[in-house]
Design a protein around this motif. Structure first.
Motif, PDB file in Angstrom:
ATOM      1  N   ALA A 147       0.655  -1.194  -0.131  1.00 62.68           N
ATOM      2  CA  ALA A 147      -0.013   0.174   0.051  1.00 62.68           C
ATOM      3  C   ALA A 147       0.870   1.156  -0.096  1.00 62.68           C
ATOM      4  N   ILE A 148       2.101   1.257   0.793  1.00 64.14           N
ATOM      5  CA  ILE A 148       2.736   2.433   0.821  1.00 64.14           C
ATOM      6  C   ILE A 148       3.522   2.344  -0.655  1.00 64.14           C
ATOM      7  N   ALA A 149       4.006   1.279  -1.161  1.00 65.62           N
ATOM      8  CA  ALA A 149       4.695   1.366  -2.178  1.00 65.62           C
ATOM      9  C   ALA A 149       3.865   2.003  -3.440  1.00 65.62           C
ATOM     10  N   TYR A 150       2.441   1.789  -3.166  1.00 65.63           N
ATOM     11  CA  TYR A 150       1.564   2.301  -4.160  1.00 65.63           C
ATOM     12  C   TYR A 150       1.435   3.944  -4.279  1.00 65.63           C
ATOM     13  N   GLY A 151       1.612   4.268  -3.113  1.00 64.87           N
ATOM     14  CA  GLY A 151       2.005   5.853  -2.896  1.00 64.87           C
ATOM     15  C   GLY A 151       3.238   6.492  -3.546  1.00 64.87           C
ATOM     16  N   LEU A 152       4.418   5.445  -3.091  1.00 67.55           N
ATOM     17  CA  LEU A 152       5.623   5.961  -3.566  1.00 67.55           C
ATOM     18  C   LEU A 152       5.723   5.885  -5.228  1.00 67.55           C
ATOM     19  N   PHE A 153       5.086   5.110  -5.582  1.00 68.71           N
ATOM     20  CA  PHE A 153       5.104   4.769  -7.328  1.00 68.71           C
ATOM     21  C   PHE A 153       4.292   6.150  -7.779  1.00 68.71           C
ATOM     22  N   TRP A 154       3.110   6.465  -7.353  1.00 71.42           N
ATOM     23  CA  TRP A 154       2.558   7.559  -7.499  1.00 71.42           C
ATOM     24  C   TRP A 154       3.183   8.608  -7.592  1.00 71.42           C
ATOM     25  N   LEU A 155       3.923   9.114  -6.532  1.00 67.04           N
ATOM     26  CA  LEU A 155       4.710  10.446  -6.293  1.00 67.04           C
ATOM     27  C   LEU A 155       5.726  10.519  -7.262  1.00 67.04           C
ATOM     28  N   ALA A 156       6.481   9.274  -7.630  1.00 69.10           N
ATOM     29  CA  ALA A 156       7.504   9.002  -8.608  1.00 69.10           C
ATOM     30  C   ALA A 156       7.146   9.395  -9.969  1.00 69.10           C
ATOM     31  N   ASN A 157       5.878   8.798 -10.216  1.00 70.77           N
ATOM     32  CA  ASN A 157       5.589   8.677 -11.486  1.00 70.77           C
ATOM     33  C   ASN A 157       4.451   9.924 -12.004  1.00 70.77           C
ATOM     34  N   GLY A 158       4.176  10.471 -10.805  1.00 69.74           N
ATOM     35  CA  GLY A 158       3.326  11.791 -11.379  1.00 69.74           C
ATOM     36  C   GLY A 158       1.696  11.229 -11.425  1.00 69.74           C
ATOM     37  N   ALA A 159       1.631  10.115 -11.427  1.00 70.33           N
ATOM     38  CA  ALA A 159       0.126   9.490 -11.789  1.00 70.33           C
ATOM     39  C   ALA A 159       0.147   8.210 -11.208  1.00 70.33           C
ATOM     40  N   PRO A 160      -1.113   7.932 -10.765  1.00 70.97           N
ATOM     41  CA  PRO A 160      -1.161   6.623  -9.833  1.00 70.97           C
ATOM     42  C   PRO A 160      -1.005   5.240 -11.097  1.00 70.97           C
ATOM     43  N   LEU A 161      -0.446   4.374 -10.494  1.00 72.34           N
ATOM     44  CA  LEU A 161      -0.150   3.012 -11.557  1.00 72.34           C
ATOM     45  C   LEU A 161      -1.891   2.337 -11.547  1.00 72.34           C
ATOM     46  N   PRO A 162      -2.129   1.773 -12.536  1.00 74.01           N
ATOM     47  CA  PRO A 162      -3.315   1.120 -12.958  1.00 74.01           C
ATOM     48  C   PRO A 162      -3.862   0.326 -11.621  1.00 74.01           C
ATOM     49  N   LEU A 163      -4.883   0.534 -11.079  1.00 71.58           N
ATOM     50  CA  LEU A 163      -4.997  -0.338  -9.552  1.00 71.58           C
ATOM     51  C   LEU A 163      -5.274  -1.676  -9.711  1.00 71.58           C
ATOM     52  N   GLY A 164      -6.088  -2.281 -10.711  1.00 68.89           N
ATOM     53  CA  GLY A 164      -6.363  -3.665 -10.773  1.00 68.89           C
ATOM     54  C   GLY A 164      -4.930  -4.505 -11.030  1.00 68.89           C
TER      55      GLY A 164
END
Length: 270
Positions: A147-164
């Motif tokens: 869950a924390i990794a998802y937030g880190l990827f979001w910050l680094a990528n500038g957009a959320p990764l596809p959730l599914g």
């Protein structure tokens, strides 16, 4: 016992006899102490600390050392590969170490014999440990860091990764960790010493990382493939077989371990 010192009656019958009380006791070991907090902090640092370095610390270093390499560097893909290669191994080892005393330790100390002298079925004894530890492993070892990794990827990528797809990858990590939990519980029944209990899961883990490279497509039917499958699931990359195959096969192998555990435990003499 409850506050007025009266006994709580066991109302379950059959294989469920004593499950509720045992599950409550095993659950308390996770959530009634600092255990969950220590484990949460540990695995968050291990998994997300490594990921944060790859996403935010490594690019500036590469820019100073070799700017040309930075142009080819893909932080998200590299971060996912790190979780696949390092995270799967680290969490599997964590599950083995956390579960090593669950059955073998109680067998050696006489606790198992004492518990089974009460109105408790052997099936309930094993399944209460699987249920409580499984919940702890999924939430603390796999769920929270991912869950924390998802937030880190979001910050680094500038957009959320596809959730599914990301949830599919997280499910793969959780299943891989649960497989080693189930294997450790099995070894707690069949092993007569800690050397065998720890040696077999670690041999399966590290030996499998070598063997899987020779299995080709057949490797997708083993938990060993999860290091490569996890990034592919999240990035929606094509696999030689449908994406559900490695997930389903890992779940089936974990269930098989537990079936053998229950069968062998019923034959133990105390």
């Amino acid at each position: 016992m409850v506050a007025d010192s009266t006994f709580q009656p066991v109302r379950e019958t059959g294989w469920r006899r004593g499950f509720a009380n045992l599950f409550r006791k095993e659950n308390r070991a996770w959530w009634g102490t600092r255990r969950w907090l220590v484990q949460a902090a540990l695995w968050t640092v291990v998994i997300d600390g490594l990921l944060a370095f790859i996403l935010f610390g490594l690019p500036p270093l590469m820019a100073q050392m070799d700017p040309a390499q930075l142009e080819e560097f893909e932080p998200v893909a590299q971060g996912l590969q790190a979780i696949g290669q390092v995270g799967t191994v680290a969490l599997a080892m964590g599950a083995v170490l956390l579960a090593q005393d669950q059955i073998l330790g109680e067998r050696q100390s006489g606790v198992t014999e004492w518990i089974l002298s009460k109105p408790v079925s052997r099936t309930a004894y094993v399944l209460s440990k699987l249920a409580a530890d499984g919940i702890g492993v999924v939430i603390i070892l796999a769920g929270l860091p991912m869950a924390i990794a998802y937030g880190l990827f979001w910050l680094a990528n500038g957009a959320p990764l596809p959730l599914g797809p990301f949830l599919s990858g997280a499910a793969g990590l959780a299943l891989h960790t649960l497989f080693y939990l189930c294997l450790t519980l099995l070894m707690g029944v069949v092993a007569d010493g800690r050397e065998k209990l720890l040696g077999v899961p670690f041999a399966v883990l590290f030996g499998g990382l070598i063997v899987v490279s020779f299995l080709g497509t057949f490797g997708l039917f083993t938990p060993w493939s999860m290091a490569a499958v996890l990034p592919a699931l999240v990035l929606e990359q094509a696999l030689p077989l449908p994406a559900w195959v490695p997930l389903a096969s890992t779940a089936v192998l974990a269930a098989l371990c537990m079936a053998v555990t229950l069968w062998k435990f019923k034959k133990l003499e105390f």
